[in-house]
Scaffold this motif. Structure first.
Motif, short mmCIF file in Angstrom:
data_model
loop_
_atom_site.label_atom_id
_atom_site.label_comp_id
_atom_site.label_asym_id
_atom_site.label_seq_id
_atom_site.Cartn_x
_atom_site.Cartn_y
_atom_site.Cartn_z
N PHE A 233 48.27 37.25 54.60
CA PHE A 233 49.25 37.70 53.62
C PHE A 233 49.07 37.07 52.24
CE2 PHE A 233 52.02 38.92 57.33
CZ PHE A 233 52.06 40.27 57.03
N LYS A 234 48.40 35.93 52.16
CA LYS A 234 48.21 35.31 50.85
C LYS A 234 47.39 36.21 49.92
CE LYS A 234 43.97 32.72 51.96
NZ LYS A 234 43.33 31.38 52.03
N ASN A 235 46.64 37.15 50.49
CA ASN A 235 45.82 38.06 49.68
C ASN A 235 46.54 39.37 49.35
OD1 ASN A 235 43.73 36.20 49.75
ND2 ASN A 235 42.76 37.11 51.55
N TRP A 236 47.75 39.59 49.91
CA TRP A 236 48.49 40.80 49.61
C TRP A 236 49.26 40.62 48.30
CZ3 TRP A 236 50.62 44.15 54.07
CH2 TRP A 236 49.74 44.12 55.17
N LYS A 237 49.31 41.66 47.48
CA LYS A 237 49.97 41.55 46.18
C LYS A 237 50.94 42.70 45.92
CE LYS A 237 50.58 40.31 41.80
NZ LYS A 237 51.40 39.13 41.43
N TYR A 238 50.44 43.94 45.89
CA TYR A 238 51.25 45.09 45.49
C TYR A 238 51.62 45.94 46.70
CZ TYR A 238 49.39 43.84 40.91
OH TYR A 238 49.05 43.15 39.79
#
Length: 390
Positions: free
Chosen positions: A148-153
């Motif tokens: 999840f640390k790579n999820w943004k939009y």
């Protein structure tokens, strides 16, 4: 359609793009012109053609078919947790050269399962895994692993589908605007749940402006001469679980494909890129239970079970079963390997950039050896040297 008609259509579309006035050539207008030229073009491929990210291109539909959802460190996880209530969904995960689509219902975790039964090899790993659990999705029909640390939009998309039925989806992207994961509602019961979720997580600012970061340059591999190959091979042979492999890569600072090159004798056998076709065809023919892993830096999706209908369509080699689709652009594959780690045989395929596209395992029962039929089938996959001699 006759060739000269196709040429005329393509020329018309190109002129439409070229002749848009500078002040009017917004991304939305350029996308409309491109769709007029190539109505079947997928969003990801359209974004590449227009030299923007997929998230930026999708955002041009805000206010029409797209709703921008809230952002924040924990928001994607909470949306995915709520998405467990959607019931039957199609979960779609992809990278540049592969797409995995699975239709089903995600499994929920029992409350204590988020703590009990996790990998306790290291407390740090345990905590990291806790951060990447959204209340379910481990095993079962919809089997996902999140970073999840790579999820943004995040966006909600409501638009007419190809079959005339309204399509409702949740679509997630990383900080670079690349697709992280997508979920499509596949039941009438899921519609009010979807609507309520969108209302709750709706971003108060419905702007198409995204702060998309440029993709970093791919890090160069450490020279083989700088790797302690003997120690790497010893560590490889001491693996007791295939899940320890990523830690080995990190410890020795090598890329995944570099490790294939430096592996212990007998641990890795190179195969041809198109061996993926034989693997899927034989799996279907022999009715083998297989596992397919496909993902990106944000999400990995896993399918476990049999495959049936396999065929090439439009430059992709595909599994086209009712509840499972796998699409592989194997013309972009550069290498494949049969790998033995911790007593388990797997098969991995890499693209021309050295990125892992897809990997396969034989399904096995816990604490039991893998089926001999899987081992035999992988041993028969074509090697570059055998193809060259034909």
């Amino acid at each position: 359609m006759k060739a000269h008609h196709r040429f005329a259509l393509a020329l018309t579309g190109a002129l439409m793009l070229a002749n848009l006035p500078a002040h009017a050539a917004s991304l939305s207008e350029r996308y409309d012109a491109l769709r007029a030229e190539q109505p079947r073009l997928q969003l990801r491929d359209a974004a590449k053609t227009l030299n923007v990210s997929e998230a930026e291109l999708l955002a041009t539909g805000i206010g029409k078919t797209v709703t921008r959802l809230k952002e924040g460190e924990n928001v994607p996880r909470e949306i995915m947790r709520r998405a467990l209530d959607l019931g039957t969904v199609l979960a779609l995960t992809r990278n540049d050269n592969g797409v995995l689509e699975r239709t089903g219902v995600a499994t929920r975790l029992k409350p204590q399962e988020e703590i009990i039964g996790l990998d306790a090899d290291k407390e740090k790993e345990r905590e990291a895994r806790l951060r990447n659990i959204a209340g379910g999705y481990l095993g079962g029909e919809i089997d996902l692993r999140f970073t999840f640390k790579n999820w943004k939009y995040a966006f909600a998309v409501v638009q007419p589908g190809k079959d005339g039925v309204v399509s409702r989806s949740l679509q997630f992207f990383d900080t670079h605007g690349n697709a992280a994961h997508k979920i499509y509602v596949k039941s009438d019961a899921g519609v009010p749940v979807f609507d309520k979720l969108v209302a709750e997580f709706r971003n108060p600012v419905q702007s198409a402006e995204l702060n998309v970061a440029a993709m970093p340059a791919r890090a160069a591999e450490k020279p083989d001469s700088a790797v302690d190959v003997k120690e790497l091979q010893l560590a490889w042979n001491e693996l007791s679980d295939v899940h320890q492999f990523n830690r080995l890569l990190s410890e020795f600072g090598v890329s995944r494909e570099q490790a294939m090159r430096l592996a212990p004798a007998g641990a890795v056998q190179r195969i041809t890129p198109l061996a993926v076709r034989q693997l899927l065809e034989e799996s279907a023919k022999q009715k083998l239970d297989i596992m397919a892993f496909l993902g990106n830096e944000s999400t990995i999706q896993i399918y476990s079970g049999k495959v049936s209908k396999v065929q090439e369509v439009g430059g992709w080699f595909n599994v086209l079963d009712p509840d499972f689709n796998l699409h592989l652009r194997d013309s972009a594959f550069n290498s494949g390997y049969v790998i033995k780690r911790a007593g388990v045989t797997s098969v991995e395929f890499f693209d021309k950039k050295g990125e892992l596209v897809v990997s396969f395992f034989g399904v096995r029962e816990r604490n039991k050896p893998q089926p001999q039929s899987w081992v035999d089938m992988t041993a028969a996959l074509p090697r570059p040297d055998t193809v060259a001699r034909r």
